[in-house]
Design a protein around this motif. Structure first.
Motif, PDB file in Angstrom:
ATOM      1  N   THR A 380       0.833  -1.203   0.000  1.00  0.00           N
ATOM      2  CA  THR A 380       0.000   0.000   0.000  1.00  0.00           C
ATOM      3  C   THR A 380       0.862   1.246   0.000  1.00  0.00           C
ATOM      4  N   SER A 382       0.554   5.207   0.633  1.00  0.00           N
ATOM      5  CA  SER A 382      -0.332   6.202   1.239  1.00  0.00           C
ATOM      6  C   SER A 382       0.289   7.585   1.150  1.00  0.00           C
ATOM      7  N   ASP A 389      -5.518   5.262  -0.896  1.00  0.00           N
ATOM      8  CA  ASP A 389      -4.251   4.589  -1.144  1.00  0.00           C
ATOM      9  C   ASP A 389      -4.265   3.917  -2.510  1.00  0.00           C
TER      10      ASP A 389
END
Length: 508
Positions: A380, A382, A389
């Protein structure tokens, strides 16, 4: 405890090649094309430019017509590490035909200009993987075009037939389904749960209930397509006004018809919309007499829900289920313009289409690897302050569209350390900056926040179309007996005394 590393990165400008002073010319026949002619043109174009192009089908329409995509890249047929993927979709509503024609012309233009040595086109194709679905609704187009042809007067067909076509004939698919209302309504799920600190605002799973509704094969094909490739950016070409709209299309207060409903990427979406509108010949000007004059104060762009609200749209689905950011391009007030307007419309939109393709090289890209140098899939990425995300592709590469400024970027993967980097993107950048991450293995804590990682959805365990492919016809083996397998949910209905929904096993 997760390891936290903060690096300072100053990404300087990395220039793309510019257009040559004297652009070569490409000959295109600016006429309407039947479905058969469209398939022929796309296949001939791919054959002419086989070193940079090929065609493939993502499925079939209700009436069995191919949903044919033509791809352009310098290594067609496969995803390349760190090369962004972009898609253009036309003719989602069958009677909105200008986008379909523009994408057919664009395919021919990209092929010919690449061969002719146009440096700008060569740079676009060499650095990008472009997918063009000229017609998402060929059945609807067939109906809309037949309404025009039924006049049997060439003069009416070419100059007035578009007016006789009206605003609805051929809009839906052959099942009378509006494809831009047929995608899973993930926006409602977001609004219901958005106050929860742990609720995701990206990669929202498809709810079980969706599969019990009427899922058009065209919708299903596009859903499967966008799940199979790591698309970064997209545009869907429509007609009926002259404006760019962007998500959310469904209002956070459904009873309010015109309610500004921004995504966490509001500023990025506005920049994408500006890219197309400002490069278009008339979309962003302040002429109050032009088509789409009601949008002149916003210079040709608008938040979708602020314009009008609807659920089940393709753009909202792209944003909430995948990494892809999609805008909706309304090309003009006339949904079926006369043939004489096709060349002028190409001239108005060509630069906008090319600029939009180039704009995918914005923000950052990189690879997330483990300590052994292997790419980490589904890590992920972010951005601090942006509750949306993106996830890494098969080999650990990612793309994140961002506007200029300073951003705190964090890479996370289950079972790995968390690494953050401060990134500065100057206004002068014309190519995505490179930001890589190396994550170290750490013990998985029992109370780890699973909401940080992609959740499983109902696609693989419940998707009736996958089951349909398997159970559509009896599979008679060597023993001569039919296979008796059924989807996992079949016994639930049988044991409850309810007739199983056999329609889910059919290609509806």
């Amino acid at each position: 405890m997760h390891l936290l590393q903060i690096d300072e990165i100053d990404l300087q400008e990395q220039a793309l090649s510019s257009l040559t002073p004297q652009e070569p010319s490409t000959i295109i026949q600016f006429t309407y094309t039947s479905n058969a002619q469209m398939y022929s043109i796309l296949k001939r174009t791919a054959a002419k430019c086989s070193h940079i192009s090929h065609v493939y089908s993502i499925g079939r329409s209700t009436e069995g017509r191919d949903l044919l995509v033509i791809e352009f890249t310098n290594n067609p047929g496969q995803h390349e590490l760190l090369k962004p993927e972009i898609k253009l979709v036309g003719n989602m509503h069958g009677n909105e035909v200008l986008g379909r024609q523009l994408l057919i012309y664009l395919a021919q233009y990209l092929c010919s200009e690449y061969i002719l040595g146009n440096q700008r086109i060569q740079t676009i194709i060499n650095t990008t993987r472009i997918h063009i679905l000229a017609s998402m609704n060929p059945d609807g187009y067939e109906l809309a075009a037949s309404e025009v042809e039924d006049n049997n007067d060439p003069e009416l067909i070419n100059h007035e037939g578009h007016l006789l076509n009206g605003w609805t004939n051929g809009r839906t698919n052959a099942q009378n389904i509006d494809l831009n209302r047929n995608f899973p309504d993930l926006t409602s799920a977001l609004y219901r749960n958005r106050r929860s600190r742990h609720y995701r605002t990206d990669h929202i799973p498809i709810p079980d209930a969706y599969w019990f509704g009427k899922v058009a094969p065209e919708t299903y094909a596009v859903m499967k397509w966008v799940r199979s490739l790591p698309f970064v950016q997209s545009a869907s070409l429509h007609g009926g006004d002259l404006v760019i709209s962007y998500p959310f299309d469904y209002s956070r207060h459904p009873l309010e018809e015109r309610m500004f409903s921004p995504t966490p990427d509001e500023q990025v979406f506005k920049q994408l919309a500006r890219t197309y509108a400002d490069a278009h010949a008339t979309m962003s000007n302040n002429d109050t007499e032009r088509c789409g004059a009601s949008f002149y104060r916003t210079r040709g762009i608008i938040n979708g829900a602020l314009w009008y609200s609807f659920a089940g749209g393709m753009s909202d689905f792209n944003y909430l289920h995948t990494n892809c950011l999609e805008i909706t391009v309304e090309l003009g007030c006339d949904k079926f313009p006369s043939e004489a307007e096709l060349y002028p419309e190409w001239k108005r939109n060509k630069e906008a289409l090319l600029s939009f393709l180039e704009s995918v090289h914005r923000g950052i890209k990189g690879i997330v690897k483990d300590g052994n140098g292997n790419g980490i899939k589904d890590a992920t990425i972010s951005i601090r302050g942006v509750r949306k995300d993106v996830t890494t592709a098969e080999d650990g590469d990612y793309w994140r569209l961002l506007n200029p400024g300073t951003h705190i970027v964090t890479a996370t993967a289950k079972g790995y350390s968390k690494v953050s980097k401060r990134v500065y993107l100057p206004h002068t950048m014309s190519k995505a900056g490179r930001v890589d991450f190396v994550l170290q293995k750490v013990p998985v804590e029992p109370d780890i926040d699973d909401h940080l990682f992609p959740t499983s959805d109902t696609w693989d365990r419940f998707d009736p179309y996958n089951q349909f492919e398997q159970y559509r016809d009896p599979d008679v083996g060597d023993s001569g007996r039919e296979r008796e397998e059924k989807p996992w949910w079949w016994n639930y209905f049988s044991q409850s005394g309810i007739s199983p929904p056999t329609w889910l096993l059919r290609n509806v």
